[in-house]
Design an enzyme around this catalytic site. Structure first.
Site, mmCIF file in Angstrom:
data_model
loop_
_atom_site.group_PDB
_atom_site.id
_atom_site.type_symbol
_atom_site.label_atom_id
_atom_site.label_comp_id
_atom_site.label_asym_id
_atom_site.label_seq_id
_atom_site.Cartn_x
_atom_site.Cartn_y
_atom_site.Cartn_z
ATOM 1 N N LYS A 176 46.413 32.957 -44.672
ATOM 2 C CA LYS A 176 46.974 32.478 -45.942
ATOM 3 C C LYS A 176 47.044 33.612 -46.990
ATOM 4 C CE LYS A 176 47.652 28.520 -44.130
ATOM 5 N NZ LYS A 176 46.918 27.307 -43.908
HETATM 6 C C1 LIG Z 1 46.695 25.969 -43.045
HETATM 7 C C2 LIG Z 1 47.099 24.626 -43.503
HETATM 8 C C3 LIG Z 1 46.192 23.580 -43.694
HETATM 9 C C4 LIG Z 1 44.774 23.654 -43.207
HETATM 10 O O1 LIG Z 1 44.052 24.660 -43.792
HETATM 11 P P1 LIG Z 1 42.566 24.957 -43.236
HETATM 12 O O2 LIG Z 1 41.967 25.768 -44.343
HETATM 13 O O3 LIG Z 1 42.738 25.706 -41.964
HETATM 14 O O4 LIG Z 1 41.887 23.660 -43.061
HETATM 15 C C5 LIG Z 1 46.622 22.395 -44.272
HETATM 16 N N1 LIG Z 1 47.903 22.233 -44.618
HETATM 17 C C6 LIG Z 1 48.816 23.198 -44.428
HETATM 18 C C7 LIG Z 1 50.224 22.948 -44.865
HETATM 19 C C8 LIG Z 1 48.446 24.407 -43.844
HETATM 20 O O5 LIG Z 1 49.375 25.353 -43.609
#
Ligand SMILES: *Cc1c(COP(=O)(O)O)cnc(C)c1O
Length: 387
Positions: free
Chosen positions: A185
C-alpha cells in the site's frame, strides 16, 4: 530494448530512517502497543483531519471492528461494491450480516450511487464505499443517501491514504474510515491498519474491543503511571498495532508527501504515453478528487486487440514487467457463488471491467528508467497485438 531483470509489480520504499526507527523501538523494550503507536495515531488523525484514530493490525481488522462497534450483526444487510478486495465483504459475514453488492460506475470503477439506491431495503444498516485505486467515491451523494435511510458509512480507505474528496482528506468524511498499511500500500508497516472517526463513542468502543475488550491497555497498566487493574467490558478481539509497526508508520508518514509526488509523476508519464493509443483507456481523475495513485489501472479496448487480458499480461511478463489485476469481482469467488448463488451476469459493469483491466507497476522506488521500460513494453505489446 526489453529489460533483462524482472520489474516487480510492487515494492515498498524502506530507507535508513525507517530501519533506525524500528531498531529504536526494539531497543526501547516497547515492542507491542505503546508510545510509538499512540504517537502514530495522533499524527495520522492530524494528517487526515479526524478527531480520533485507532491503530490496528490490518485494514480488515479496522473494517471488522468498525462494524462490531456500530452494532451491525445478524439480520442486517451491508451494501458494498463487487469491485474490491474480498476483505471489504468478508468482514460483513464475520459480524453475521449479509453483504449486498451494488454495481460500479465503469469509468471510475467506484460504487454507482444509483445502483446503491436500488439495493436499499429495511434491513440495510451500512454502506462500505471503497475508493478504488485511490480515486474518491462520490461521498456527498453517498452521505445524502445514508442520512435519508439512517445508514452507517464505513469507508474502505485501503487505497486512499492521501486521497482527497472536494478538498477534504479521506478519513475525515464518513462515520468511520479503515486504512491499510499492508506491504503493497501507499504507506507501509508490514501489516497494519487504522480506523479514523470523528465519533467519540465509536472511537472509545473500537479502542476497547481492539484489545480484548479491556478497560485499560498495556501502556496504561505497565508504565510507571499505570495500575495492574482492568476489567473486561466486552468479549473483544486482539487486533492492536505494535510499536515495531508504528515505528515504520511514523517514518513512512513523514515521507508520504515525497512518496506521493513520485507516484503522481509516474502516473502522469503513463497517462501521457498511453492516452493517445486507441487500444488503451487510461484512469481518470475526476474534478472532485485528488487521486492517491495507489494503483494505475489500465483498461484494454479489447475490440481493438487480438488478445485478451490474460494474454496481454503474459506478454508483459515476457517483457519482464510484473502486473496484477484489481480485482476479481467478489461475487464471482467460489464462496460467494456457492453461498449466495451469484453468477456471471449479476453485476455486468464490474464483470466487463474486470475482463479488461490490469494494474501496472507504480511505486516510489521505481526509477525513471523503470517507468520508461514499462511504457515501452506496453507499447510493444500493443503493436504486436492490435487488430
Ligand atoms: C488491501 C485491501 C484491504 C485489506 O487490507 P489488509 O490491511 O491487508 O487487511 C481491504 N480492502 C481493500 C480494497 C484492499 O485493497
Amino acid at each position: 530494448m526489453p529489460r533483462t531483470d524482472f520489474l516487480p509489480y510492487a515494492l515498498p520504499l524502506i530507507e535508513e530512517d525507517d530501519i533506525a526507527e524500528v531498531v529504536d523501538s526494539l531497543k526501547s523494550n516497547w515492542i507491542t502497543k505503546g508510545p510509538k503507536t499512540m504517537e502514530f495515531e495522533k499524527r495520522f488523525a492530524e494528517f487526515v483531519g479526524a478527531k480520533y484514530a485507532i491503530a490496528v493490525n490490518s485494514c480488515t481488522a479496522a473494517l471488522h471492528l468498525s462494524l462490531v462497534a456500530a452494532g451491525i450483526g445478524p439480520g442486517d444487510e451491508v451494501i458494498t461494491t463487487p469491485m474490491t478486495f474480498a476483505a471489504s465483504a468478508n468482514v460483513v459475514i464475520h459480524v453475521g450480516a449479509t453483504p449486498v453488492f451494488a454495481d460500479i460506475n465503469p469509468v471510475t470503477m467506484n460504487i454507482d450511487v444509483d445502483r446503491v439506491k436500488e439495493k436499499i431495503t429495511p434491513r440495510t444498516k451500512a454502506i462500505i464505499p471503497v475508493h478504488i485505486g485511490g480515486h474518491a467515491c462520490q461521498m456527498d451523494e453517498i452521505l445524502a443517501l445514508a442520512r435519508e435511510h439512517n445508514l452507517f458509512v464505513l469507508e474502505d480507505g485501503a487505497h486512499a491514504v492521501y486521497t482527497e474528496y472536494k478538498g477534504k482528506m479521506i478519513g475525515s468524511i464518513g462515520n468511520a474510515t479503515a486504512f491499510s498499511f499492508y506491504a503493497t500500500k501507499n504507506l507501509v508497516t508490514g501489516e497494519g491498519g487504522m480506523v479514523t472517526t470523528n465519533d467519540e463513542a465509536l472511537a472509545d468502543k473500537i479502542r476497547v474491543i481492539s484489545v480484548h475488550g479491556m478497560s485499560r491497555n498495556a501502556w496504561n497498566r505497565y508504565s510507571a503511571a499505570g495500575s495492574w487493574y482492568y476489567e473486561i467490558l466486552y468479549p473483544g478481539y486482539k487486533d492492536n498495532m505494535t510499536d515495531i509497526q508504528a515505528a515504520l508508520g511514523l517514518t513512512q508518514l513523514a515521507k508520504l508527501e515525497r512518496m506521493q509526488g513520485l507516484r503522481r509523476e509516474i502516473a502522469e508519464r503513463y497517462n501521457e504515453a498511453f492516452a493517445k493509443l486507441p487500444e488503451l483507456e487510461v484512469p481518470v481523475e475526476e474534478g472532485y478528487t485528488r487521486h492517491a495513485w495507489h494503483l494505475y489501472i489500465l483498461k484494454l479496448n479489447l475490440d481493438k486487440l487480438k488478445t485478451d487480458r490474460a494474454q496481454f499480461i503474459e506478454e508483459l511478463k515476457e517483457e519482464k514487467i510484473g502486473t496484477s489485476v484489481h480485482f476479481i469481482p467478489v461475487h464471482l469467488h467460489p464462496y460467494y457463488r456457492e453461498t449466495y448463488g451469484y453468477k456471471r451476469g449479476d453485476y455486468p459493469q464490474a464483470e466487463r471491467t474486470f475482463d479488461r483491466i490490469l494494474s501496472l507497476p507504480l511505486y516510489p522506488k521505481m526509477s525513471a528508467q523503470d517507468t520508461q521500460d514499462v511504457i515501452e513494453a506496453v507499447k510493444r505489446v500493443v503493436e504486436r497485438t492490435r487488430k
